[in-house]
Design a protein around this motif. Structure first.
Motif, mmCIF file in Angstrom:
data_model
loop_
_atom_site.group_PDB
_atom_site.id
_atom_site.type_symbol
_atom_site.label_atom_id
_atom_site.label_comp_id
_atom_site.label_asym_id
_atom_site.label_seq_id
_atom_site.Cartn_x
_atom_site.Cartn_y
_atom_site.Cartn_z
ATOM 1 N N GLN A 192 0.913 -1.162 0.076
ATOM 2 C CA GLN A 192 -0.059 -0.035 0.034
ATOM 3 C C GLN A 192 1.063 1.228 -0.050
ATOM 4 O O GLN A 192 1.841 1.360 0.689
ATOM 5 C CB GLN A 192 -0.873 -0.161 1.365
ATOM 6 N N VAL A 193 0.427 2.259 -0.887
ATOM 7 C CA VAL A 193 1.193 3.442 -0.906
ATOM 8 C C VAL A 193 0.565 4.360 0.243
ATOM 9 O O VAL A 193 -0.689 4.648 0.260
ATOM 10 C CB VAL A 193 0.917 4.266 -2.346
ATOM 11 N N ALA A 194 1.474 4.987 1.138
ATOM 12 C CA ALA A 194 0.989 5.716 2.272
ATOM 13 C C ALA A 194 1.455 7.112 2.105
ATOM 14 O O ALA A 194 2.602 7.147 1.696
ATOM 15 C CB ALA A 194 1.216 5.163 3.740
ATOM 16 N N LEU A 195 0.765 8.212 2.297
ATOM 17 C CA LEU A 195 1.368 9.381 2.326
ATOM 18 C C LEU A 195 0.772 10.447 3.573
ATOM 19 O O LEU A 195 -0.240 9.980 4.056
ATOM 20 C CB LEU A 195 0.710 10.299 0.946
ATOM 21 N N GLU A 250 8.769 13.431 6.204
ATOM 22 C CA GLU A 250 8.824 11.944 5.657
ATOM 23 C C GLU A 250 8.166 11.161 6.440
ATOM 24 O O GLU A 250 8.131 11.460 7.832
ATOM 25 C CB GLU A 250 10.288 11.941 5.449
ATOM 26 N N ILE A 251 7.634 9.985 6.100
ATOM 27 C CA ILE A 251 7.555 8.833 6.736
ATOM 28 C C ILE A 251 8.171 7.689 6.203
ATOM 29 O O ILE A 251 8.590 7.689 4.904
ATOM 30 C CB ILE A 251 5.823 8.706 6.868
ATOM 31 N N LEU A 252 8.042 6.493 7.087
ATOM 32 C CA LEU A 252 8.662 5.101 6.841
ATOM 33 C C LEU A 252 7.736 4.303 7.517
ATOM 34 O O LEU A 252 7.659 4.187 8.741
ATOM 35 C CB LEU A 252 10.076 5.375 6.986
ATOM 36 N N SER A 253 7.448 3.284 6.818
ATOM 37 C CA SER A 253 6.490 2.215 7.279
ATOM 38 C C SER A 253 7.341 1.298 7.969
ATOM 39 O O SER A 253 8.347 0.563 7.676
ATOM 40 C CB SER A 253 5.954 1.529 6.179
ATOM 41 N N ILE A 254 6.698 0.900 9.238
ATOM 42 C CA ILE A 254 7.430 -0.082 10.057
ATOM 43 C C ILE A 254 6.551 -1.446 10.077
ATOM 44 O O ILE A 254 6.939 -2.633 9.891
ATOM 45 C CB ILE A 254 7.471 0.301 11.576
ATOM 46 N N SER A 255 5.188 -1.081 10.064
ATOM 47 C CA SER A 255 4.237 -2.501 9.884
ATOM 48 C C SER A 255 3.099 -1.674 9.362
ATOM 49 O O SER A 255 2.862 -0.624 8.805
ATOM 50 C CB SER A 255 3.913 -2.927 11.360
ATOM 51 N N SER A 256 1.992 -2.469 9.397
ATOM 52 C CA SER A 256 0.637 -2.037 8.889
ATOM 53 C C SER A 256 -0.090 -1.066 9.604
ATOM 54 O O SER A 256 -1.108 -0.324 8.913
ATOM 55 C CB SER A 256 -0.451 -3.229 8.577
ATOM 56 N N LEU A 262 9.062 11.779 10.412
ATOM 57 C CA LEU A 262 10.267 12.815 10.405
ATOM 58 C C LEU A 262 9.713 14.093 10.601
ATOM 59 O O LEU A 262 9.039 14.761 9.446
ATOM 60 C CB LEU A 262 11.247 12.705 9.378
ATOM 61 N N GLU A 263 9.712 14.723 11.779
ATOM 62 C CA GLU A 263 9.495 16.388 11.765
ATOM 63 C C GLU A 263 10.458 17.281 11.751
ATOM 64 O O GLU A 263 11.487 17.056 12.285
ATOM 65 C CB GLU A 263 8.603 16.432 13.414
ATOM 66 N N MET A 323 14.033 9.805 4.419
ATOM 67 C CA MET A 323 14.522 8.969 5.306
ATOM 68 C C MET A 323 14.308 7.527 4.727
ATOM 69 O O MET A 323 13.276 7.169 4.036
ATOM 70 C CB MET A 323 13.313 9.002 6.566
ATOM 71 N N ALA A 324 15.243 6.473 4.922
ATOM 72 C CA ALA A 324 15.061 5.219 4.207
ATOM 73 C C ALA A 324 15.889 4.097 5.237
ATOM 74 O O ALA A 324 16.920 4.556 5.912
ATOM 75 C CB ALA A 324 15.703 5.093 2.923
ATOM 76 N N TRP A 325 15.513 2.844 4.955
ATOM 77 C CA TRP A 325 16.304 1.819 5.845
ATOM 78 C C TRP A 325 17.425 1.821 5.180
ATOM 79 O O TRP A 325 17.605 1.458 4.276
ATOM 80 C CB TRP A 325 15.339 0.470 5.759
ATOM 81 N N GLY A 326 18.436 1.345 6.053
ATOM 82 C CA GLY A 326 19.778 0.833 5.778
ATOM 83 C C GLY A 326 19.790 -0.471 6.137
ATOM 84 O O GLY A 326 19.068 -1.087 6.471
ATOM 85 N N PRO A 327 21.440 -0.983 5.904
ATOM 86 C CA PRO A 327 21.358 -2.385 6.370
ATOM 87 C C PRO A 327 21.431 -2.707 7.728
ATOM 88 O O PRO A 327 21.616 -1.688 8.800
ATOM 89 C CB PRO A 327 23.181 -2.552 5.482
ATOM 90 N N THR A 328 21.122 -3.924 8.012
ATOM 91 C CA THR A 328 21.562 -4.436 9.477
ATOM 92 C C THR A 328 22.871 -4.420 9.820
ATOM 93 O O THR A 328 23.671 -4.917 8.890
ATOM 94 C CB THR A 328 20.624 -5.730 9.551
ATOM 95 N N ILE A 329 23.226 -3.982 10.900
ATOM 96 C CA ILE A 329 24.818 -3.841 11.301
ATOM 97 C C ILE A 329 24.818 -4.665 12.690
ATOM 98 O O ILE A 329 23.980 -5.459 13.171
ATOM 99 C CB ILE A 329 25.215 -2.635 11.633
ATOM 100 N N SER A 330 25.905 -4.596 13.206
ATOM 101 C CA SER A 330 26.339 -5.369 14.487
ATOM 102 C C SER A 330 25.399 -5.193 15.433
ATOM 103 O O SER A 330 24.762 -4.363 15.767
ATOM 104 C CB SER A 330 27.790 -4.892 14.931
ATOM 105 N N GLY A 331 25.281 -6.303 16.259
ATOM 106 C CA GLY A 331 24.233 -6.392 17.284
ATOM 107 C C GLY A 331 22.700 -6.347 16.735
ATOM 108 O O GLY A 331 21.874 -6.257 17.522
#
Length: 360
Positions: A192-195, A250-256, A262-263, A323-331
């Motif tokens: 789904q596209v969310a705005l 900006e917004i970034l989806s975590i779940s449904s 981002l303010e 705002m965007a997800w990057g890679p998973t890192i240490s820990g």
């Protein structure tokens, strides 16, 4: 600690716990703040001002997305002064602890956003604010007098426009404001596209004040119909000048139901941006789907602070808009990439990329 010039990275550690936010809404009961991640600042990259010159100038970057394989796309909000409606594709090598491994993005591709019939957009016909991967395509959002939400295929070929509900279409006494449109754009796991609007629709209220924030709307589109909710931004600071502002960039989806929001604020008197990342949820919020004008009694999305760049007084984050997800890192931490829009205002402003490490 001073900040050096082009390409210089800043590394400052600062753990910020999530804190509850309350008391922002009058005449509406507060629902429980959502659980969310904690965040730690990791690194900043300052991109050289003339990294890619006109007629395809690398600047005005107002949206960014991770498209896989260490590759990202970023869209420019240039209205046609420094080049066509465009996006850039690049790699951002990131180390196992979340630091940038190169001094600049590694450009790999670019594209031009076209209109219906694959006709190039004329200057002034676009103000692109967001870009996301949507299957094998991209979806972009544009504000202005004629806002649009458009699906394009690489390298920018027109596919279709996503319809904008009547309440959002600009008109006398209603709709999106010219420069406060669909700044927030994300795609959920279900496609789904969310705005989210930067500030209130014309008929929903005014800009933020020292007493209360503005009432932005979250619009979730999909094959089964739309859903809408209210998101209330922070009020202005008590010492803010009369020209200060704050809104959603900006917004970034975590779940449904849950989103990072981002303010972004700016006060010309202080010549400094305020940049905060929240986690917000639609759970417990009033559905305003199909509502033309808000009553003011709606329960907004609850939110919790994840990170405030004010905790880093020696760092100037600049005009962060993407705002965007990057890679998973240490820990097992998940990186969050943020990008600033230089407004083509060099050398006063720069394109900057920041990394945060999030623990869920």
């Amino acid at each position: 600690m001073g900040l050096s010039r082009l390409g210089q990275r800043v590394q400052i550690g600062c753990l910020v716990g999530a804190v509850a936010v309350s008391g922002l809404i009058a005449a509406a009961p507060a629902n429980a703040a959502p659980n969310g991640p904690t965040a730690r600042y990791v690194d900043t990259m300052t991109v050289p001002d003339n990294f890619v010159p006109t007629p395809f100038r690398f600047g005005g970057l107002s949206g960014i997305d991770n498209i896989g394989g260490g590759n990202y796309v970023a869209v420019s909000d240039d209205k046609g002064e420094y080049g066509p409606a465009r996006y850039f594709q690049f790699r951002l090598p990131i180390t196992g602890n979340g630091q940038f491994a190169t001094r600049t993005p590694v450009l790999t591709n670019a594209g031009t956003i076209l209109g219906p019939g694959n006709i190039p957009l004329l200057p002034g016909q676009m103000d692109l604010e967001g870009i996301r991967k949507l299957g094998g395509n991209f979806v972009v959002s544009s504000e202005g007098a004629r806002p649009f939400v458009r699906v394009v295929s690489p390298p920018g070929l027109y596919v279709r426009d996503i319809p904008i509900p009547a309440a959002y279409r600009p008109g006398p006494g209603r709709g999106l404001k010219t420069n406060d449109g669909f700044e927030g754009l994300t795609v959920t796991r279900s496609g789904q596209v969310a705005l989210m609007t930067e500030s209130a629709l014309v008929q929903d209220g005014g800009d933020p004040t020292k007493a209360a924030g503005t009432r932005s709307r979250l619009l979730i589109t999909g094959a089964r119909g739309n859903s809408e909710y209210v998101y209330r931004t922070d009020p202005l600071a008590r010492n803010a000048s009369s020209r200060a502002t704050n809104g959603v960039s900006e917004i970034l989806s975590i779940s449904s139901t849950d989103y990072l929001v981002l303010e972004r604020g700016f006060d010309p008197a202080a010549n400094r941006n305020t940049i905060k990342v929240y986690v917000a949820t639609t759970r417990g919020a009033t559905s305003v789907t199909g509502v033309n004008k808000l009553s003011g009694r709606e329960v907004p999305m609850s939110k919790r602070l994840v990170f405030d760049f004010a905790k880093l007084p020696m760092l100037r984050p600049d005009n962060v808009e993407g705002m965007a997800w990057g890679p998973t890192i240490s820990g097992g931490r998940r990186t969050l990439i943020l990008i600033s829009d230089d407004n083509f205002n060099n050398p006063a402003q720069h394109t900057k990329l920041h990394t945060l490490a999030l623990t869920f």
